[in-house]
Each structure stands twice: as structure tokens, then as C-alpha cells.
Scaffold this motif. Structure first.
Motif, PDB file in Angstrom:
ATOM      1  N   LEU A 177      74.697  29.804  44.876  1.00  0.00           N
ATOM      2  CA  LEU A 177      74.365  30.831  45.848  1.00  0.00           C
ATOM      3  C   LEU A 177      73.065  31.493  45.420  1.00  0.00           C
ATOM      4  O   LEU A 177      72.145  31.678  46.209  1.00  0.00           O
ATOM      5  N   ALA A 178      72.968  31.829  44.124  1.00  0.00           N
ATOM      6  CA  ALA A 178      71.742  32.438  43.638  1.00  0.00           C
ATOM      7  C   ALA A 178      70.613  31.416  43.695  1.00  0.00           C
ATOM      8  O   ALA A 178      69.478  31.739  44.015  1.00  0.00           O
ATOM      9  N   VAL A 231      68.101  41.489  42.538  1.00  0.00           N
ATOM     10  CA  VAL A 231      69.067  40.408  42.405  1.00  0.00           C
ATOM     11  C   VAL A 231      69.411  40.271  40.926  1.00  0.00           C
ATOM     12  O   VAL A 231      68.539  40.031  40.094  1.00  0.00           O
ATOM     13  N   VAL A 253      61.938  49.049  50.994  1.00  0.00           N
ATOM     14  CA  VAL A 253      63.198  48.484  50.534  1.00  0.00           C
ATOM     15  C   VAL A 253      62.949  47.777  49.213  1.00  0.00           C
ATOM     16  O   VAL A 253      61.950  47.079  49.068  1.00  0.00           O
ATOM     17  N   GLU A 296      65.788  40.082  39.180  1.00  0.00           N
ATOM     18  CA  GLU A 296      64.623  39.823  40.024  1.00  0.00           C
ATOM     19  C   GLU A 296      64.526  40.967  41.023  1.00  0.00           C
ATOM     20  O   GLU A 296      65.485  41.275  41.713  1.00  0.00           O
ATOM     21  N   VAL A 315      64.279  42.908  57.327  1.00  0.00           N
ATOM     22  CA  VAL A 315      64.322  44.322  57.702  1.00  0.00           C
ATOM     23  C   VAL A 315      63.908  44.428  59.172  1.00  0.00           C
ATOM     24  O   VAL A 315      62.803  44.036  59.543  1.00  0.00           O
ATOM     25  N   MET A 365      75.447  38.958  41.370  1.00  0.00           N
ATOM     26  CA  MET A 365      76.034  37.624  41.436  1.00  0.00           C
ATOM     27  C   MET A 365      76.722  37.327  40.133  1.00  0.00           C
ATOM     28  O   MET A 365      76.091  37.336  39.080  1.00  0.00           O
ATOM     29  N   GLU A 366      78.006  37.031  40.221  1.00  0.00           N
ATOM     30  CA  GLU A 366      78.717  36.608  39.008  1.00  0.00           C
ATOM     31  C   GLU A 366      78.539  35.115  38.844  1.00  0.00           C
ATOM     32  O   GLU A 366      78.730  34.351  39.780  1.00  0.00           O
ATOM     33  N   ILE A 367      78.141  34.685  37.659  1.00  0.00           N
ATOM     34  CA  ILE A 367      77.899  33.259  37.429  1.00  0.00           C
ATOM     35  C   ILE A 367      78.852  32.747  36.354  1.00  0.00           C
ATOM     36  O   ILE A 367      79.073  33.405  35.361  1.00  0.00           O
ATOM     37  N   LEU A 397      70.358  38.595  54.168  1.00  0.00           N
ATOM     38  CA  LEU A 397      70.759  39.994  54.280  1.00  0.00           C
ATOM     39  C   LEU A 397      69.950  40.686  55.368  1.00  0.00           C
ATOM     40  O   LEU A 397      68.830  41.119  55.126  1.00  0.00           O
ATOM     41  N   VAL A 456      68.884  43.838  57.293  1.00  0.00           N
ATOM     42  CA  VAL A 456      68.978  45.292  57.140  1.00  0.00           C
ATOM     43  C   VAL A 456      68.508  45.906  58.463  1.00  0.00           C
ATOM     44  O   VAL A 456      67.337  45.842  58.800  1.00  0.00           O
ATOM     45  N   LEU A 465      70.923  33.228  50.731  1.00  0.00           N
ATOM     46  CA  LEU A 465      71.766  34.359  51.094  1.00  0.00           C
ATOM     47  C   LEU A 465      70.935  35.204  52.056  1.00  0.00           C
ATOM     48  O   LEU A 465      69.823  35.607  51.717  1.00  0.00           O
ATOM     49  N   VAL A 489      65.792  38.723  52.727  1.00  0.00           N
ATOM     50  CA  VAL A 489      66.140  40.007  53.325  1.00  0.00           C
ATOM     51  C   VAL A 489      65.297  40.177  54.590  1.00  0.00           C
ATOM     52  O   VAL A 489      64.090  39.988  54.558  1.00  0.00           O
ATOM     53  N   ARG A 512      78.807  30.669  42.485  1.00  0.00           N
ATOM     54  CA  ARG A 512      77.827  31.734  42.585  1.00  0.00           C
ATOM     55  C   ARG A 512      76.461  31.306  42.077  1.00  0.00           C
ATOM     56  O   ARG A 512      75.437  31.802  42.489  1.00  0.00           O
ATOM     57  N   ARG A 513      76.441  30.346  41.162  1.00  0.00           N
ATOM     58  CA  ARG A 513      75.168  29.894  40.638  1.00  0.00           C
ATOM     59  C   ARG A 513      74.338  29.257  41.760  1.00  0.00           C
ATOM     60  O   ARG A 513      73.151  29.512  41.922  1.00  0.00           O
ATOM     61  N   VAL A 562      67.384  34.357  48.146  1.00  0.00           N
ATOM     62  CA  VAL A 562      67.792  35.463  48.993  1.00  0.00           C
ATOM     63  C   VAL A 562      66.695  35.729  50.011  1.00  0.00           C
ATOM     64  O   VAL A 562      65.521  35.728  49.657  1.00  0.00           O
ATOM     65  N   VAL A 581      65.031  45.173  46.769  1.00  0.00           N
ATOM     66  CA  VAL A 581      66.235  44.394  46.527  1.00  0.00           C
ATOM     67  C   VAL A 581      66.224  43.945  45.072  1.00  0.00           C
ATOM     68  O   VAL A 581      65.217  43.436  44.595  1.00  0.00           O
ATOM     69  N   VAL A 602      62.571  42.506  44.389  1.00  0.00           N
ATOM     70  CA  VAL A 602      61.746  42.172  45.538  1.00  0.00           C
ATOM     71  C   VAL A 602      61.557  43.451  46.325  1.00  0.00           C
ATOM     72  O   VAL A 602      62.520  44.161  46.577  1.00  0.00           O
ATOM     73  N   ALA A 603      60.327  43.731  46.734  1.00  0.00           N
ATOM     74  CA  ALA A 603      60.108  44.959  47.487  1.00  0.00           C
ATOM     75  C   ALA A 603      59.456  44.648  48.818  1.00  0.00           C
ATOM     76  O   ALA A 603      58.797  43.624  48.987  1.00  0.00           O
ATOM     77  N   ARG A 604      59.657  45.493  49.777  1.00  0.00           N
ATOM     78  CA  ARG A 604      58.947  45.400  51.047  1.00  0.00           C
ATOM     79  C   ARG A 604      58.688  46.813  51.540  1.00  0.00           C
ATOM     80  O   ARG A 604      59.601  47.631  51.595  1.00  0.00           O
ATOM     81  N   GLU A 662      60.463  42.332  59.269  1.00  0.00           N
ATOM     82  CA  GLU A 662      59.823  41.997  58.003  1.00  0.00           C
ATOM     83  C   GLU A 662      60.782  41.129  57.206  1.00  0.00           C
ATOM     84  O   GLU A 662      61.944  41.484  57.004  1.00  0.00           O
ATOM     85  N   LEU A 663      60.298  40.009  56.722  1.00  0.00           N
ATOM     86  CA  LEU A 663      61.156  39.145  55.915  1.00  0.00           C
ATOM     87  C   LEU A 663      60.654  39.094  54.486  1.00  0.00           C
ATOM     88  O   LEU A 663      59.458  38.972  54.245  1.00  0.00           O
ATOM     89  N   VAL A 664      61.562  39.239  53.552  1.00  0.00           N
ATOM     90  CA  VAL A 664      61.229  39.190  52.139  1.00  0.00           C
ATOM     91  C   VAL A 664      62.121  38.132  51.514  1.00  0.00           C
ATOM     92  O   VAL A 664      63.324  38.114  51.780  1.00  0.00           O
ATOM     93  N   ALA A 665      61.538  37.271  50.694  1.00  0.00           N
ATOM     94  CA  ALA A 665      62.357  36.239  50.068  1.00  0.00           C
ATOM     95  C   ALA A 665      62.232  36.302  48.572  1.00  0.00           C
ATOM     96  O   ALA A 665      61.236  36.786  48.028  1.00  0.00           O
ATOM     97  N   ARG A 666      63.240  35.815  47.885  1.00  0.00           N
ATOM     98  CA  ARG A 666      63.184  35.677  46.441  1.00  0.00           C
ATOM     99  C   ARG A 666      63.986  34.445  46.060  1.00  0.00           C
ATOM    100  O   ARG A 666      65.122  34.289  46.479  1.00  0.00           O
TER     101      ARG A 666
END
Lengths: 565, 565
Positions: free
Chosen positions: B470-471, A479, A475, A494, B479, A563-565, B559, B561, B557, B477, B467-468, B475, A477, A496-498, B494-498
């Protein structure tokens, strides 16, 4: 003879296994077997939900048919819609025999096989209504039904266990555009002769009454041809040949040129014309590239994109991103199709983009510009009444439509002396018919296979994969922060991969380049695209998938988070 | 006096600024200003698209009102729907004056303020139709309109620049359930007197004809009360007090007990009864906990969940996960509400779950069990004809509905001697009225503020963020692979963060624990839940958000999957 992992069907048992379409709308497919002969009815795809990220098409799991390799003697197609023929390139290699279908159906199949580089080797056998073909112990008769496209048939299959009838998709259009009527008489004759089991379309069982004929839309379109001062743009399904004929006839009457806009609609119009199902007088049709050379009031565009699909013609036109077709204040855009559930938001976005161009938007709720191709409750009852089967199996629908159709069927026979037994089956249920009766006796392997069509270049590059493979490629992602005002990129994307592994040390460079792809994709999009989150997410997903495929040979699931900022 | 960053309105200019609802359905809010007095009309929320992950509610950007601090002298509410009152807890701190609304509207506002710990301090001022209040240079009159709930009003505001009329939400129900008619006479009088500008609801401008009265649903429900042998379960909007009255009346007639099921519907029924808008004879209402003690055929359940919302009553009942209400083959479940665009898939899933319980499903397409609360094209034209404004501003709709309403308005005056000037405004447009006429003169800051309601314990813990932010919280994710057969977890999630940072060295432990939360959430879910991807994704998202909030104090945020293997 019996060395395969899956046994032949027991002697003197008819085995019917729905492999798709009983529990979902789409991917219709059913296997009918007697001893060592299997006939497959239809081979359809399903389109994914918008939240099934990274998936383009879904076909039924083919394990059951693989287990019958060498015994699948024919594939029979009821009509040419994608949910009945779309999986053919994947199913054909498992079939040792002909593919039967009407001329229109087979004509729609051909380019599909070509695209996949499959040589049908003269196995496509055209049939006509009231003709029969023999396949092993089966005799298959084709019966004319009416639907939203020409040349659709139901099937009456004489088997050693008795006669079974499969309706395909149908409505009862008593004034069909091409004059080819639903063959009520043959259905009545079969009912008189005695039918073991009826398998009937459940799509519109929720709707009261009769669906109504295709010609009903003519009045509304006549009004629109009269009242529109500029271009008339009509978005419809690319297989809606009857709708095209209605529009062409009105264009002739109101002296407009007709341009088909969008790859699939151009292709289907061409096929239908070649076969005589679409008649366009000489000098009426123009190419999309010619649209700018005509005055707006002299043009009718028939386009794809009625579902708001990001890459289709109308959504591109709506954001002023089509090479030849531009919209202005005098133009009218008609959505002449139903909204497929899940697409409502994308359609609404497209409509608002059209309105921003100043053009008028006309929908089904405003004028009668669309009529369904599936029969409503009274039509479904009528077929039950005509066919008078002993057993009834509702097909084509989510579980609820099937259950409702079962309920309605019981109502039809409730006050009669007839008994009707309903088999409320789902995908993978093995339905057996023998001297003792009928029952759901077993479960066959069933499920959905996801297909990822990554277009890397001039040809489609299609990959079959199940969910395990989907997970196996990992995956990614992305951002992405964009400015609410300008739609421009803010900061660096940004990534991010898994589970997505590339060679040692190459990951960072790959991700830097991917960030570059994102930046370029955003820079080269119009402000209107950039600030349409749905469109932009779809565009970024496509670009990134192509990028990763090309650079790493792998196909990670790509999730852009905007993401709209 | 003029030291704030935003100047007062120029002398002798009426300034109207739509802050929400012109470009989307929902978050309706509008500011009306003359010199140093601003009145705000409505303060609504919008519900997010399913793909706006991590967002529970959306309210309008309040920057414009913040710039007028000290000069916002009143908030006027047209009616009690969430898209008109839901943002009140966020808007009230910016208002230096009373909140005017009818008794029902204010009664729905009260618990909302309580939940947020806001003391209205006697500022909620009940008003009645035909009453007027004075706010600085404005005189505001309330005019009865009919809609899908009781006690709705339009506004006629006399300003130094002229009279403006704001319809709120309405249809013209000529046989209203409570006998309180749409005040056609007052609209006619205003039209005679001369109206500067009309601001009118555009929601149903796409629908031909008249919407039809609420009593139209009685016939269909009568049939259902007659034909249902088991429990009758009706899902509707929790604010549909008229629908509740229709159902209660029929329950009395057919001798069924009535149970309201679902938090919001129980609360609203209680409020409506207290105020006399819902009349339930003694002994008819029972608690949901009492449902199991009655025979099925003696019970009517009125529930939340018509939109397939994962946590609402009906979707829980449908997967057999409700403490008190179970479904069986004799029961009938009625969806007595329209599908809000974007919810179609969740609704279809809920319906199929109900069908699997063996219960009958009834929808709007099968029987006339729902009628809209918004006027169709002919009703909207009627108000235009009565009010005869000089300027017309379509409100409440996406851009396309506004554009279509503008078009219709021009048709209404096309063959008359009257001139009508349409101002096709969008959120943030500053509309000025003065002696020289009217125009869109400027842009005010506008946008959407996303709200994340993470319930960490017994009270709602609501966070305002753009939104700022939020970002900024990053995030995560997750899986998760689950078995297609059993729905059980396969391997470790599997957890992925950013951009989600916790203290040095604590990240790994936190993620291990999060994986544990996922595993437990899956284990404690039923197989039906586990294999419903939509439900399970929503459930995992909720659990993980609570977990991260509690353990890290942050709100990434989340997500999930889900992959079925």
C-alpha cells in the motif's frame, strides 16, 4: 439609523432566526428580533467529526449578528452545556448588553471568558426561575426545566407579536437529584394564557416512551460499589453534576475516597461545590495525586474520557500513561455516558485497552449506568400538550429529528379541534410572525466557522477561521511507516506539502526538522500507543501542528498517514 | 517429511490457532491441527474502518496456513455471513481437500468463487446437522444453531486429545422462523459425554438477558404495514433471509408487491428461494424496474444500504439518485439493522436525506424493527452450562468482549465443584492441548491483509496487498475546494503525490487529466451529493482510483480532501 448593510426588522414583525442547531446536533443559537432589538438565545459550539481534520471546535457563522451590531441587546443562556455556551467568547463582542443565565450557567461561562482574556465587565446577570427581565420590547421569563445538570431553564418571551416559548434542553425528571422539579405548572399556565410559538428540543424524539429519571442509575452503581474489590473508575461527561452527586453519595456510603481526574471535571466539580450544587462531606475528596497513597478498594475516580478522546484522563489511564491512576485486575471501569456518534471506534479501543490492564469494563448495555438528559417522545408530546402553541418549530437536531418531531406534533393535535402549524425550519431560515400569521420568509447568512485551538504553550491560542483560511494555509501530509511488531519507525517519514509556503530555501530544513519531530514523538511513545493507529495519528497531528505553528507561524491542515508494515 | 519451514505439530498435541476474530469483530478463522492434519474453521473478511482509506476488505494473514501447505485437509464453514466465508477465494488455494458447509452456506460461497474465476472442482461438500465427516484423525459433527440466517451450525470435533466444540455464531431462538430449533439436546449430550474445550461466540456478551427471537419484529412491522399510506422501504442486511421472510409474509397479508433493490440482496433472495429458505407466493415479487408501474401503497421495497454505504441502494434512493425507486411524503423508510460501529455518521446522513424527501424514517430506537442474531449474556451462559467444558476459549470479539466472556464464564462455575480453565487467547496464539493440560505455548504469524477492489470494468479486479505494498504504490492527495452554496468546483483541484511514480515527464499530464476527472465528477453530481462531504469524498476516491489504475497500472492510496468555501 438604517445605514448598516442589513435592514432593521420590519415594523410589527417578530423575526426569529435559528443560527445553529437546526440541522445538526450542537452549536445551538437563535436570534429573536423586533424592530431594532435583538435577543440571542444560547451561543453553543459543536464538536467536529473525526474526519474533519485540523478542526477542534465549530461555531455558527456570526455574519447575521454582525449585521445587527449595536442592536443586539442581550444574550440569554438556557444552561451550561458546551453546545449552548461554548461559542460565548466569540459572540459576546457582538452583544451590547447583559448575559442572562442561572448561577451555575454563569459560573461555567466565567472561566471560559477568562481563558480568552475577555472582561465581562459586570455584564453577567444571574437570574432565577420564575424571574423576568425586560429587554426592549421583550419580557423574558425563566422557567425551571430538568436536564442532566442543575440550574437549567426554558424561556417564555412575551413579544409584541405574542408569547413564544423556548424549551432549551430538557427531560421531565420527576424525582430530580436536587429536588428542583420541572415547572409543569408554569408550562400549563402559559398554555392556558395562549402561546404563539413553541420552539422545542428534538434530540431524543426517536426514543419511545419516557427517558427516566437520573436516580435510576443508583441501583446499578450500588451493585458496582458492592462487587468491586479494587478501584472503581467512572468516566462521565464533565458537566454531569448530578451523576457526580450520585457517585459521591455512594462513595460516602461505601467508604471510598473520591478523586476527580481530568482538567475539565476537576474544574466543574469545583464550581458546582462552590455554588452548592455538589455536596461532598469533608474528608471524602482527594486529589488525583493522592490516589496512589490509598488502597485500591478505598478509591473512586470520576474521570473524563468517556468518548475515548486521546488526550483525556481515561484513555491515558487505559494505556497505563497516567501519572497517578493505574489499573489492575481488581478494578472496574464504568462508561457512564452515551457514545456520541462518530466516537464509537475510539471508545471501543479505550475499552479494549482497559481490558488488557485486566480491569472489568461496564457499559450502558450491561448495567443501567447512564440515563439521557433529553426527553423521549412522550415527554416531548407532554410539553406540546401543555403549551398548546399556535405555531411549532422543532429545534436541536439533525434534519431528520426535526422532521420526526414535526410529525409527532401533528399526531398530538390530529384528533383535536386545535390547529397546529408546524414550521420545519433550518439554520438561517428567517421566520416571521405578524398579524397575517407566520412563515419562513427569507434566508439569513448561515454556516459553520471552524476553530483551531493550537496550544503552543501555557495558554490556548485559538484561531477563528473559515474553510477558505483552512485551505489558504495549505496542507501537509506526513506518511509514516511503523513496524507492526515493535511500533518503531521504519525508514524516514515522508512529508508532502501543498499550498503551504515558507521562505525561499527554508522548506527543506523545516521538513527535515518535522521528520525529526515525528521520529521523536514515536520513540517517546509506549508500544501500546504506537500500535494504536487512532491514538498515534492524533498524537502526531498535535505535535506537527504545534511544530509548524511555532516554526512558520502558519497553520497548515496536517494529515498524518500511518502505515503499519 | 519435515522439510517445510514450519514443523508439523508435535506428536500427541492438539494445536488450535485462531487466525482472526480474536481481537476484532470479523475475519473469523481458526486452524485445528493434529500431527500432519489441519482443518480450518471459517474464512471470513472484516470491513475496514472509514478511516482506513483505500481499503475495501481485510482478511487474516495466511502465512501460517502457507506453512502447512499440503497438510490443510479441509475447510469447515459454520454459516454464510461474510465475516465467516468472505476470505474463501483467498484461502481455498491453500486447502487440499473439501469445503464442508450447509446447503445455504455453500450456495452463498459459489458466486463468490465464480467471481474470482475459481473452480471448486466438486470440492464443495454439503452437510446437514447431526451428520459427521472424518478428516484424518478428526471426526467433525455439525450441530444446528439459530442465528440471523438459516442453516447455521456449530461444530463438535472429536480429536485424539478430546472433544472440542466451536459454536460458530448463534443465539437461542426458541421460535425460529423456519421451525429449525437450536439443538439444545445435542449440546447437552456433549456436555454429558465430556468436552475438552469450548470455543464460543462473544459478540453480545455485553448485553444483559436474552436476545429475543426473530419473530419479535413482526408486531412493529405489522403496525408499519397498517399505517403507511405510500411505499414501504425496508433496509436490512442482504443476508437477513429471515427478515426477508417476515416482510414477504406481511406483504402478502397486506397485499403489497415485493421488490428487492440492490445487487447483493437480489442475489441472496434468489439463492434463498432456490433452496427453499425463502418462500414467495407466485405474483408477489416484482423487479425494481417495475416499481414505478405500481401505486406506492402497493409496494414494499427491501433494500441494501442500512449502513449508509455510499454506493448501496438506500443511500442512492435517499438523494433521489435511483433509477426506479423514488421517495415521497407518504412513504416510510425503515432501518431494520443495527449500526455497525463506525457507520453512525453515514447512517445519520442517509436518514436526513430521506427526511428531506418528506418520507418518514423508522429506526430501532423508535420501533422494535430489528433483533440481533447473537446471543446475549444469558444465552452464552446457557451454552457454557450445557457444554461444561474443561477449557474455555472466548472467540469472536474485540479483546474486551473476550475478556468479559472469560469473566462471565468464571462466574458460571464459581459456585460449583467444577473447575473451568479459561484461555484468553488472541489472534496468532498457539493453543496446545496434550496430556499435561492446555496452554498458550507459542505465537504464529498473524495480522491483517488489506484488499483493494478496484472495479475497472465489468469484473471486479481484486488485489491482495499488505501495508508495505500500500505504501509502495504511493499516496495521492487531492485538495478540492467547492462552493458551500452551489457545491460547484472553485478553482482547480490540487493534486499532490508522494511515492507514486509514473514515467518521466508523464506525471504532469496525468495529474492534469486527474483534475479533469475531479471536475467532471463534481459537475455530474447533484447539488445534494456535492454538499454531502462524506458521499462526495467517497465518490471522488472511487473515480480517482479507477483513473490511476487505468492510466498508470498503479494503485496509489487516494485521499480526497474536500473544502467547502
Amino acid at each position: 439609523m438604517n445605514q448598516s448593510p442589513m435592514p432593521v426588522v420590519s415594523p410589527a414583525t417578530l423575526e426569529v432566526v435559528p443560527l445553529g442547531g437546526l440541522g445538526e446536533f450542537g452549536m445551538n443559537m437563535m436570534a429573536v428580533s423586533w424592530e431594532d432589538t435583538t435577543v440571542v438565545i444560547d451561543a453553543g459550539v459543536m464538536f467536529p467529526d473525526p474526519d474533519q481534520l485540523g478542526v477542534d471546535l465549530i461555531i455558527p457563522d456570526l455574519t447575521y449578528l454582525e449585521g445587527r451590531r449595536g442592536r443586539v441587546k442581550a444574550l440569554v443562556l438556557t444552561h451550561g452545556h458546551e453546545d449552548h455556551i461554548g461559542a460565548l467568547p466569540h459572540v459576546l463582542p457582538l452583544v451590547d448588553g447583559p448575559v442572562y443565565g442561572t448561577a451555575m450557567t454563569l459560573a461555567l461561562v466565567e472561566p471560559k471568558l477568562e481563558e480568552h482574556g475577555i472582561d465581562a465587565n459586570g455584564r453577567l446577570e444571574p437570574i432565577k426561575p420564575r424571574e423576568t427581565v425586560a429587554v426592549g420590547p421583550f419580557t423574558i421569563e425563566f422557567i425551571r426545566v430538568t436536564h442532566s445538570m442543575p440550574d437549567c431553564v426554558a424561556l417564555a418571551i412575551t413579544t409584541p407579536a405574542g408569547l413564544i416559548v423556548h424549551t432549551g434542553d430538557f427531560k421531565i425528571d420527576q424525582t430530580p437529584i436536587d429536588g428542583e422539579h420541572f415547572d409543569l405548572h408554569r408550562f400549563a399556565e402559559l398554555g392556558t394564557r395562549g402561546v404563539l410559538a413553541l420552539f422545542a428540543d428534538s434530540t431524543n424524539i426517536d426514543r419511545r416512551g419516557f427517558t427516566g429519571p437520573e436516580i435510576e442509575v443508583i441501583d446499578a452503581f450500588e451493585e458496582l460499589f458492592t462487587s468491586t474489590h479494587g478501584k472503581l473508575v467512572v468516566a462521565t461527561f464533565s458537566s454531569s453534576i448530578y451523576r457526580m452527586q450520585v457517585l459521591v453519595d455512594l462513595a460516602v456510603q461505601f467508604e471510598r475516597k473520591v478523586a476527580f481526574v481530568g482538567r475539565s471535571i476537576v474544574q466543574n466539580a469545583e464550581i458546582a461545590q462552590r455554588l452548592g450544587y455538589l455536596r461532598i462531606p469533608a474528608g471524602v475528596q482527594i486529589r488525583d495525586a493522592d490516589v496512589p497513597s490509598y488502597a485500591s478498594q478505598d478509591v473512586l475516580c470520576v474521570t473524563t474520557g468517556s468518548q475515548g478522546e486521546a488526550q483525556a484522563a481515561l484513555p491515558r489511564i487505559a494505556i497505563d500513561d497516567h501519572r497517578f491512576v493505574k489499573l489492575g485486575p481488581d478494578d472496574t471501569v464504568v462508561f457512564s455516558a452515551r457514545a456520541i456518534p462518530g466516537n464509537e471506534k475510539a471508545i471501543a479501543r479505550t475499552m479494549s485497552h482497559v481490558a488488557r490492564r485486566g480491569a472489568d469494563v461496564v457499559t450502558e448495555s450491561m448495567k443501567h449506568v447512564h440515563v439521557s438528559g433529553h426527553g423521549s417522545a412522550e415527554e416531548l408530546k407532554l410539553v406540546l400538550s401543555l403549551v398548546r402553541p399556535k405555531y411549532f418549530v422543532p429545534i436541536h437536531g439533525e434534519y431528520r429529528q426535526l422532521a420526526q418531531h414535526a410529525r409527532v406534533a401533528r399526531e398530538v393535535t390530529a384528533r383535536t379541534s386545535r390547529t397546529l402549524q408546524v414550521l420545519l425550519a433550518q439554520d438561517g431560515d428567517v421566520i416571521q410572525f405578524d398579524q397575517r400569521g407566520a412563515r419562513i420568509a427569507d434566508r439569513a447568512p448561515t454556516g459553520r466557522v471552524l476553530i483551531d485551538v493550537t496550544r503552543t504553550g501555557e495558554v490556548g491560542d485559538e484561531v477563528l477561521r473559515d474553510r477558505r483560511h483552512l485551505a489558504g494555509d495549505g496542507v501537509v501530509v506526513a506518511v509514516v511507516a511503523i513496524s507492526r511488531q515493535t511500533g518503531g519507525l521504519i525508514g524516514d517519514p515522508e512529508l508532502v506539502a501543498r499550498g503551504f509556503v515558507v521562505g525561499e530555501g527554508r522548506g527543506e530544513a523545516l521538513f527535515d526538522d518535522a521528520a525529526g519531530v515525528i521520529a521523536e514523538c514515536i520513540e517517546t511513545s509506549s508500544v501500546e500507543e504506537r500500535t494504536d493507529q487512532g491514538l498515534m495519528t492524533e498524537k502526531l497531528r498535535g505535535e506537527l501542528r504545534r511544530f509548524f505553528k511555532k516554526r512558520s507561524g502558519r497553520r497548515p491542515l496536517v494529515l498524518p498517514v500511518l502505515m503499519e508494515i
